[in-house]
Design a protein around this motif. Structure first.
Motif, mmCIF file in Angstrom:
data_model
loop_
_atom_site.group_PDB
_atom_site.id
_atom_site.type_symbol
_atom_site.label_atom_id
_atom_site.label_comp_id
_atom_site.label_asym_id
_atom_site.label_seq_id
_atom_site.Cartn_x
_atom_site.Cartn_y
_atom_site.Cartn_z
ATOM 1 N N THR A 1 -8.955 -41.279 32.842
ATOM 2 C CA THR A 1 -10.252 -40.780 32.598
ATOM 3 C C THR A 1 -11.222 -41.929 32.459
ATOM 4 O O THR A 1 -10.773 -42.926 32.443
ATOM 5 N N GLN A 2 -12.412 -41.492 32.459
ATOM 6 C CA GLN A 2 -13.670 -42.387 32.139
ATOM 7 C C GLN A 2 -14.661 -42.040 31.589
ATOM 8 O O GLN A 2 -14.678 -40.693 31.510
ATOM 9 N N GLN A 3 -15.342 -42.944 30.915
ATOM 10 C CA GLN A 3 -16.616 -42.473 30.131
ATOM 11 C C GLN A 3 -17.736 -42.492 31.043
ATOM 12 O O GLN A 3 -17.844 -43.775 31.844
ATOM 13 N N SER B 1 -23.329 -37.409 28.537
ATOM 14 C CA SER B 1 -22.162 -38.071 28.819
ATOM 15 C C SER B 1 -21.073 -37.742 28.052
ATOM 16 O O SER B 1 -20.984 -37.105 27.226
ATOM 17 N N GLY B 2 -19.804 -38.639 28.512
ATOM 18 C CA GLY B 2 -18.643 -38.337 27.967
ATOM 19 C C GLY B 2 -17.543 -38.524 28.757
ATOM 20 O O GLY B 2 -17.704 -39.311 29.858
ATOM 21 N N GLU B 3 -16.256 -38.131 28.616
ATOM 22 C CA GLU B 3 -14.842 -38.451 29.286
ATOM 23 C C GLU B 3 -14.759 -37.237 30.223
ATOM 24 O O GLU B 3 -14.906 -36.346 30.000
ATOM 25 N N THR C 1 -12.374 -38.171 37.562
ATOM 26 C CA THR C 1 -13.053 -38.121 38.602
ATOM 27 C C THR C 1 -12.049 -38.353 39.995
ATOM 28 O O THR C 1 -11.190 -39.228 39.683
ATOM 29 N N GLY C 2 -12.447 -38.054 41.007
ATOM 30 C CA GLY C 2 -11.537 -38.227 42.293
ATOM 31 C C GLY C 2 -11.975 -37.658 43.419
ATOM 32 O O GLY C 2 -12.950 -36.319 43.579
ATOM 33 N N TYR D 1 -14.426 -33.726 36.636
ATOM 34 C CA TYR D 1 -14.204 -32.533 35.985
ATOM 35 C C TYR D 1 -14.016 -33.119 34.549
ATOM 36 O O TYR D 1 -13.784 -34.025 34.150
ATOM 37 N N GLY D 2 -14.806 -32.315 33.672
ATOM 38 C CA GLY D 2 -14.970 -32.449 32.366
ATOM 39 C C GLY D 2 -16.000 -31.939 31.615
ATOM 40 O O GLY D 2 -16.990 -31.436 32.373
#
Length: 199
Positions: A15-17, A114-116, A119-120, A129-130
């Motif tokens: 995941t990423q922020q 913003s948040g976690e 991606t792909g 997604y999130g």
């Protein structure tokens, strides 16, 4: 039936922020009804291409096309760039050359969250997604024409910048699937003469 289900991976999903910007063209359905389809298609093509280029120039990554809306993301530590890109989108849309030739004045709604996320690529196109993605869609829909709304974490990520001015909304904002959201702000670019006084 269970045998038809794909097994979930045992490996943790990376995941990423990130910060998400969504801008949406106000009144696009009305434009589609009034304009010849060829003119409408040309207008939307120029509109989307302009915003793609603008967001990428600010360091953003374009996500799936949303019809009359554009969605992009930045690393979370680039919140200021994301907000400035959202604000610039309003000015760029207002100056769209084809809109001027057609006698139109385009206006946008915007949102930055913003948040976690995860991606792909899917079918060669970058996707995310999130919850922040869904929040950006809802928040964009709640903005007034010409307005950009941001969540509190985006405001915190822009702390200390003299180029942006945040104003808390008068009351709680009700968003479908999110309930009452209290910490939402309108944002605008600080005028150049005010920046000089601050500096």
């Amino acid at each position: 039936m269970p045998s038809l289900l794909l097994p979930l991976s045992s490996s943790p999903v990376p995941t990423q922020q990130a910060c998400f910007v969504m801008v949406d063209l106000v009144g696009s359905t009305g434009l589609a009804q009034r304009l010849p389809v060829g003119h409408y298609a040309a207008l939307m093509t120029e509109f989307v291409q302009l915003l793609f280029l603008s967001f990428e120039a600010h360091g953003g990554h374009i996500l799936q096309h949303q019809g009359d809306a554009v969605l992009a993301f930045w690393p979370e530590d680039q919140a200021e760039s994301a907000v400035l890109a959202a604000l610039d989108a309003h000015d760029r849309a207002a100056r769209l050359s084809l809109a001027g030739l057609l006698g139109l004045s385009l206006r946008l709604r915007g949102a930055v969250t913003s948040g976690e996320v995860v991606t792909g690529p899917i079918s060669g196109q970058l996707t995310a997604y999130g919850l922040p993605v869904n929040f950006a869609r809802r928040l964009c829909g709640a903005a007034e024409p010409g307005q950009t709304l941001v969540c509190d974490t985006v405001k915190s990520g822009c702390a200390g910048t003299p180029r942006l001015d945040f104003t808390a909304l008068d009351g709680p904002l009700e968003l479908r699937d999110f309930g009452s959201i209290c910490e939402v702000y309108g944002v605008r670019r600080v005028q150049r003469d005010k920046q000089m006084k601050v500096g």
